[in-house]
Design a protein around this motif. Sequence first.
Motif, PDB file in Angstrom:
ATOM      1  N   GLY A   6     -25.027  21.024  95.519  1.00  0.00           N
ATOM      2  CA  GLY A   6     -25.624  19.699  95.316  1.00  0.00           C
ATOM      3  C   GLY A   6     -26.372  19.624  93.995  1.00  0.00           C
ATOM      4  O   GLY A   6     -26.281  18.643  93.258  1.00  0.00           O
ATOM      5  N   GLN A   7     -27.103  20.696  93.681  1.00  0.00           N
ATOM      6  CA  GLN A   7     -27.894  20.678  92.450  1.00  0.00           C
ATOM      7  C   GLN A   7     -27.001  20.779  91.211  1.00  0.00           C
ATOM      8  O   GLN A   7     -27.330  20.206  90.165  1.00  0.00           O
ATOM      9  CB  GLN A   7     -28.944  21.795  92.490  1.00  0.00           C
ATOM     10  N   ILE A   8     -25.875  21.455  91.331  1.00  0.00           N
ATOM     11  CA  ILE A   8     -24.922  21.490  90.199  1.00  0.00           C
ATOM     12  C   ILE A   8     -24.402  20.067  89.946  1.00  0.00           C
ATOM     13  O   ILE A   8     -24.377  19.584  88.810  1.00  0.00           O
ATOM     14  CB  ILE A   8     -23.748  22.460  90.493  1.00  0.00           C
ATOM     15  N   PHE A   9     -24.031  19.376  91.034  1.00  0.00           N
ATOM     16  CA  PHE A   9     -23.586  17.983  90.885  1.00  0.00           C
ATOM     17  C   PHE A   9     -24.700  17.113  90.302  1.00  0.00           C
ATOM     18  O   PHE A   9     -24.465  16.253  89.467  1.00  0.00           O
ATOM     19  CB  PHE A   9     -23.136  17.406  92.233  1.00  0.00           C
ATOM     20  N   ALA A  10     -25.933  17.352  90.765  1.00  0.00           N
ATOM     21  CA  ALA A  10     -27.065  16.540  90.290  1.00  0.00           C
ATOM     22  C   ALA A  10     -27.202  16.658  88.775  1.00  0.00           C
ATOM     23  O   ALA A  10     -27.398  15.643  88.082  1.00  0.00           O
ATOM     24  CB  ALA A  10     -28.349  16.992  90.982  1.00  0.00           C
ATOM     25  N   VAL A  11     -27.061  17.874  88.261  1.00  0.00           N
ATOM     26  CA  VAL A  11     -27.162  18.075  86.809  1.00  0.00           C
ATOM     27  C   VAL A  11     -26.009  17.344  86.106  1.00  0.00           C
ATOM     28  O   VAL A  11     -26.196  16.701  85.069  1.00  0.00           O
ATOM     29  CB  VAL A  11     -27.171  19.587  86.471  1.00  0.00           C
ATOM     30  N   MET A  12     -24.825  17.399  86.710  1.00  0.00           N
ATOM     31  CA  MET A  12     -23.682  16.679  86.125  1.00  0.00           C
ATOM     32  C   MET A  12     -23.912  15.164  86.133  1.00  0.00           C
ATOM     33  O   MET A  12     -23.589  14.478  85.170  1.00  0.00           O
ATOM     34  CB  MET A  12     -22.389  17.034  86.867  1.00  0.00           C
ATOM     35  N   PHE A  13     -24.512  14.659  87.224  1.00  0.00           N
ATOM     36  CA  PHE A  13     -24.826  13.217  87.285  1.00  0.00           C
ATOM     37  C   PHE A  13     -25.763  12.844  86.146  1.00  0.00           C
ATOM     38  O   PHE A  13     -25.584  11.832  85.480  1.00  0.00           O
ATOM     39  CB  PHE A  13     -25.519  12.845  88.610  1.00  0.00           C
ATOM     40  N   ILE A  14     -26.797  13.675  85.957  1.00  0.00           N
ATOM     41  CA  ILE A  14     -27.804  13.362  84.933  1.00  0.00           C
ATOM     42  C   ILE A  14     -27.146  13.350  83.548  1.00  0.00           C
ATOM     43  O   ILE A  14     -27.362  12.422  82.757  1.00  0.00           O
ATOM     44  CB  ILE A  14     -28.979  14.366  85.007  1.00  0.00           C
ATOM     45  N   PHE A  15     -26.289  14.330  83.283  1.00  0.00           N
ATOM     46  CA  PHE A  15     -25.584  14.375  81.991  1.00  0.00           C
ATOM     47  C   PHE A  15     -24.686  13.166  81.818  1.00  0.00           C
ATOM     48  O   PHE A  15     -24.714  12.502  80.783  1.00  0.00           O
ATOM     49  CB  PHE A  15     -24.757  15.663  81.894  1.00  0.00           C
ATOM     50  N   ALA A  16     -23.884  12.891  82.855  1.00  0.00           N
ATOM     51  CA  ALA A  16     -22.966  11.746  82.775  1.00  0.00           C
ATOM     52  C   ALA A  16     -23.757  10.456  82.588  1.00  0.00           C
ATOM     53  O   ALA A  16     -23.342   9.564  81.847  1.00  0.00           O
ATOM     54  CB  ALA A  16     -22.114  11.677  84.041  1.00  0.00           C
ATOM     55  N   GLY A  17     -24.926  10.397  83.233  1.00  0.00           N
ATOM     56  CA  GLY A  17     -25.762   9.203  83.134  1.00  0.00           C
ATOM     57  C   GLY A  17     -26.237   8.943  81.720  1.00  0.00           C
ATOM     58  O   GLY A  17     -26.380   7.787  81.303  1.00  0.00           O
ATOM     59  N   LEU A  18     -26.462  10.006  80.971  1.00  0.00           N
ATOM     60  CA  LEU A  18     -26.928   9.840  79.589  1.00  0.00           C
ATOM     61  C   LEU A  18     -25.882   9.098  78.762  1.00  0.00           C
ATOM     62  O   LEU A  18     -26.205   8.382  77.823  1.00  0.00           O
ATOM     63  CB  LEU A  18     -27.197  11.214  78.954  1.00  0.00           C
ATOM     64  N   PHE A  46     -28.174   4.600  85.953  1.00  0.00           N
ATOM     65  CA  PHE A  46     -28.424   4.763  87.386  1.00  0.00           C
ATOM     66  C   PHE A  46     -28.057   6.173  87.847  1.00  0.00           C
ATOM     67  O   PHE A  46     -28.665   6.716  88.765  1.00  0.00           O
ATOM     68  CB  PHE A  46     -27.625   3.742  88.205  1.00  0.00           C
ATOM     69  N   LEU A  47     -27.049   6.740  87.178  1.00  0.00           N
ATOM     70  CA  LEU A  47     -26.620   8.091  87.536  1.00  0.00           C
ATOM     71  C   LEU A  47     -27.737   9.110  87.292  1.00  0.00           C
ATOM     72  O   LEU A  47     -27.836  10.106  87.991  1.00  0.00           O
ATOM     73  CB  LEU A  47     -25.385   8.477  86.722  1.00  0.00           C
ATOM     74  N   ILE A  48     -28.558   8.846  86.280  1.00  0.00           N
ATOM     75  CA  ILE A  48     -29.670   9.761  85.986  1.00  0.00           C
ATOM     76  C   ILE A  48     -30.650   9.763  87.159  1.00  0.00           C
ATOM     77  O   ILE A  48     -31.057  10.816  87.650  1.00  0.00           O
ATOM     78  CB  ILE A  48     -30.415   9.333  84.694  1.00  0.00           C
ATOM     79  N   ILE A  49     -30.981   8.548  87.626  1.00  0.00           N
ATOM     80  CA  ILE A  49     -31.922   8.430  88.757  1.00  0.00           C
ATOM     81  C   ILE A  49     -31.321   9.096  89.996  1.00  0.00           C
ATOM     82  O   ILE A  49     -31.994   9.863  90.695  1.00  0.00           O
ATOM     83  CB  ILE A  49     -32.249   6.955  89.052  1.00  0.00           C
ATOM     84  N   ILE A  50     -30.035   8.805  90.257  1.00  0.00           N
ATOM     85  CA  ILE A  50     -29.379   9.404  91.424  1.00  0.00           C
ATOM     86  C   ILE A  50     -29.395  10.922  91.300  1.00  0.00           C
ATOM     87  O   ILE A  50     -29.673  11.644  92.263  1.00  0.00           O
ATOM     88  CB  ILE A  50     -27.933   8.868  91.577  1.00  0.00           C
ATOM     89  N   GLY A  51     -29.148  11.415  90.076  1.00  0.00           N
ATOM     90  CA  GLY A  51     -29.160  12.863  89.832  1.00  0.00           C
ATOM     91  C   GLY A  51     -30.485  13.493  90.210  1.00  0.00           C
ATOM     92  O   GLY A  51     -30.523  14.520  90.888  1.00  0.00           O
ATOM     93  N   PHE A  52     -31.579  12.856  89.804  1.00  0.00           N
ATOM     94  CA  PHE A  52     -32.907  13.387  90.136  1.00  0.00           C
ATOM     95  C   PHE A  52     -33.145  13.343  91.649  1.00  0.00           C
ATOM     96  O   PHE A  52     -33.671  14.292  92.231  1.00  0.00           O
ATOM     97  CB  PHE A  52     -34.009  12.620  89.402  1.00  0.00           C
ATOM     98  N   PHE A  53     -32.754  12.249  92.281  1.00  0.00           N
ATOM     99  CA  PHE A  53     -32.900  12.130  93.734  1.00  0.00           C
ATOM    100  C   PHE A  53     -32.163  13.254  94.445  1.00  0.00           C
ATOM    101  O   PHE A  53     -32.698  13.884  95.357  1.00  0.00           O
ATOM    102  CB  PHE A  53     -32.340  10.784  94.218  1.00  0.00           C
ATOM    103  N   VAL A  54     -30.938  13.494  94.023  1.00  0.00           N
ATOM    104  CA  VAL A  54     -30.116  14.525  94.667  1.00  0.00           C
ATOM    105  C   VAL A  54     -30.740  15.900  94.437  1.00  0.00           C
ATOM    106  O   VAL A  54     -30.883  16.690  95.368  1.00  0.00           O
ATOM    107  CB  VAL A  54     -28.662  14.477  94.137  1.00  0.00           C
TER     108      VAL A  54
END
Length: 365
Positions: free
Chosen positions: A192-204, A209-217
């Motif tokens: 989950g945390q690997i995906f979260a980091v990917m969400f944050i990167f993709a969000g940039l 919104f992906l950045i926020i979701i990444g932090f939540f996850v």
Amino acid sequence: MNSRYSLNLGKPFGIKVSVHWTFSLLIAWIVFITVRQGLGTTQVLMHVFFILVLFLCVVLHEFGHSLTAIKLGGKVKSITLLPIGGMANITEMPENPRDEFLISAAGPMVNIVIAGLLWIYLGLFHTVDTDQMEFTTITFSNFPVILLAANLFIVAFNLIPAFPMDGGRLFRSALAMKMNRLKATRIAKDIGQIFAVMFIFAGLFFNPFLIIIGFFVFLGAKGEYEMMRYKDILNNYTVKDILMTDYERMDENDSLEDAAEKHAHTSNRGYVITADGKYAGILTKNALIKGLSVYGKKGRIKDVMNENIESVKPDMTLFDVYKNMQLNKYDMVPVKENEKFKGVLDIENINEFFMIQRAMNNITS
Ligand SMILES: [Zn+2]
């Protein structure tokens, strides 16, 4: 979610549904984007209406999880809508892997059903040819098509195995059928945390919104795993194992100045307050500070102490008490046996006990 910052929408099936104030930012953002695109008032409203309908689908998704959880013996307190989606506050979750699998799958299933109904509607009643349809903005004719696509997107996104998102929970429950739940949770958390980091990167690069979701996850995965570790250890102990009997006492008629004076000389985080020599309530450090700022030094302890803290029994498991203290934000709880006051339990003591037991387990195992 703090209910002070939320707007109450009602309580269907005994579940409090509310929308968080940040949701208004999402609406403002939609209006801003569409106005900047040069759309007219009707079309701007159409987009806002679409978002509201979409979030109705999100609420139904959360009801899918919640009602399934209740059916399987769980308890659900509330559903809160945030700009990034819905959150069901399931306070008691059935823990066998099969039940968890069903609860996690029920949310996406709701969106599949909605998409299916829209598909039937489009086939039977919607006479507009989808091949000729414009999709640059939302209109009356393409509304159901886009809503269908959006529901399928919700399904696909939620099924990403990023614990604690639905897909991650499905993954954990599948693992838990093969190994113990703590280990399954640790693996699901790491992924989950690997995906979260990917969400944050993709969000940039794509969508903030992906950045926020990444932090939540990321934080959600960490929090749930920590809770599992507490459970794994604290379930083996009961309240009497760390019952504090050498607590500091004060009388309810003592002044807040007396309490502050006493506090300066001890390392206590809270006091047992008595009335006529009998237990009457708890005064925590935070309540004392708050009380001093409201009533001043001459204020009485009885004005600020908490008399309504539910007492716990010596034979309750430490984890049940810990969970309850976290939920109600209690720093200290009275322990009573047959209505007789026995001592107190302090949240910091439980935390320290947990850390010591964990450290010892790490060496022996
Ligand atoms: Zn879900």
